[in-house]
Design a protein around this motif. Structure first.
Motif, mmCIF file in Angstrom:
data_model
loop_
_atom_site.group_PDB
_atom_site.id
_atom_site.type_symbol
_atom_site.label_atom_id
_atom_site.label_comp_id
_atom_site.label_asym_id
_atom_site.label_seq_id
_atom_site.Cartn_x
_atom_site.Cartn_y
_atom_site.Cartn_z
ATOM 1 N N CYS A 127 2.293 0.550 4.631
ATOM 2 C CA CYS A 127 1.117 1.290 5.110
ATOM 3 C C CYS A 127 1.400 2.741 5.454
ATOM 4 C CB CYS A 127 0.547 0.617 6.354
ATOM 5 S SG CYS A 127 -0.571 -0.688 5.933
ATOM 6 N N PHE A 157 0.929 -7.284 9.239
ATOM 7 C CA PHE A 157 1.673 -6.165 8.670
ATOM 8 C C PHE A 157 3.160 -6.472 8.723
ATOM 9 C CE2 PHE A 157 -2.300 -4.326 10.031
ATOM 10 C CZ PHE A 157 -2.612 -3.437 9.023
ATOM 11 N N PHE A 187 -6.414 1.493 9.863
ATOM 12 C CA PHE A 187 -6.657 0.146 10.375
ATOM 13 C C PHE A 187 -6.863 0.173 11.891
ATOM 14 C CE2 PHE A 187 -4.625 -0.741 6.338
ATOM 15 C CZ PHE A 187 -5.315 -1.850 5.865
ATOM 16 N N ILE A 230 0.224 -7.266 4.614
ATOM 17 C CA ILE A 230 0.176 -5.881 4.155
ATOM 18 C C ILE A 230 1.492 -5.200 4.481
ATOM 19 C CG2 ILE A 230 -1.001 -3.663 4.402
ATOM 20 C CD1 ILE A 230 -3.547 -5.248 5.103
ATOM 21 N N LEU A 279 0.810 -1.213 0.000
ATOM 22 C CA LEU A 279 0.000 0.000 0.000
ATOM 23 C C LEU A 279 0.848 1.270 0.000
ATOM 24 C CD1 LEU A 279 -2.723 -1.049 2.630
ATOM 25 C CD2 LEU A 279 -2.666 -1.476 0.169
ATOM 26 N N ARG A 283 -6.259 -3.439 13.283
ATOM 27 C CA ARG A 283 -4.787 -3.497 13.333
ATOM 28 C C ARG A 283 -4.295 -4.910 13.658
ATOM 29 N NH1 ARG A 283 -0.176 -4.045 12.753
ATOM 30 N NH2 ARG A 283 1.535 -2.708 13.365
ATOM 31 N N LEU A 338 -1.407 5.033 6.656
ATOM 32 C CA LEU A 338 -2.649 4.275 6.545
ATOM 33 C C LEU A 338 -2.851 3.305 7.694
ATOM 34 C CD1 LEU A 338 -2.825 3.422 2.726
ATOM 35 C CD2 LEU A 338 -4.141 5.146 3.959
ATOM 36 N N VAL A 339 -1.786 2.957 8.398
ATOM 37 C CA VAL A 339 -1.937 2.036 9.524
ATOM 38 C C VAL A 339 -2.900 2.625 10.561
ATOM 39 C CG1 VAL A 339 -0.007 2.775 10.988
ATOM 40 C CG2 VAL A 339 -0.687 0.382 10.943
#
Length: 139
Positions: A110, A128, A117, A107, A77, A123, A113-114
């Motif tokens: 991020c 991740f 989540f 993923i 991402l 999360r 963007l985390v």
């Protein structure tokens, strides 16, 4: 078992159904590039916005790769600039679908963007990783 796209279509997502005129616009807003890095590992690099116009495109691409013989799909991402609640919902549906098939969705990239989540309480649900190279080594 129904596909991710079928599940998205059946749900009450805030998404615009795919149509030829919307498809072209969606592909201008969200770019998806896939790389098969091992016979059973695929990286999907996403760039742009994941919103109500593009969620079906994301679901479609995830469907394509979940229908293959893979055990790991990495979503990069790094170049995603917006992630809507509908986009998160597609990821949750895809993750459920993947887990039922013994596939892991990880993923990476991020950045900020985390927080999306975390705010959605997702999360802990997703795996991740800092970069996809560490996953390539595991494949």
């Amino acid at each position: 078992m129904r596909s991710v796209l079928d599940l998205v279509k059946a749900g009450q997502l805030w998404t615009l159904p795919p149509r030829p005129d919307r498809a072209a616009a969606a592909r201008q807003v969200l770019h998806v590039h896939s790389m098969r890095i091992q016979p059973d590992c695929t990286i999907l690099e996403l760039a742009g916005e994941i919103d109500m116009l593009t969620t079906w495109l994301l679901a479609e691409r995830l469907d394509e790769h979940l229908s293959e013989e893979v055990r790991l799909i990495v979503l990069d991402l790094s170049d995603v600039t917006f992630l809507s609640a509908g986009g998160l919902n597609v990821l949750v549906i895809a993750d459920d679908y993947a887990r039922a098939r013994g596939v892991t969705i990880s993923i990476t990239g991020c950045g900020g963007l985390v927080r999306v989540f975390e705010m959605a309480g997702l999360r802990e649900r997703f795996h991740f990783v800092a970069d996809h190279q560490s996953l390539v080594d595991q494949c």
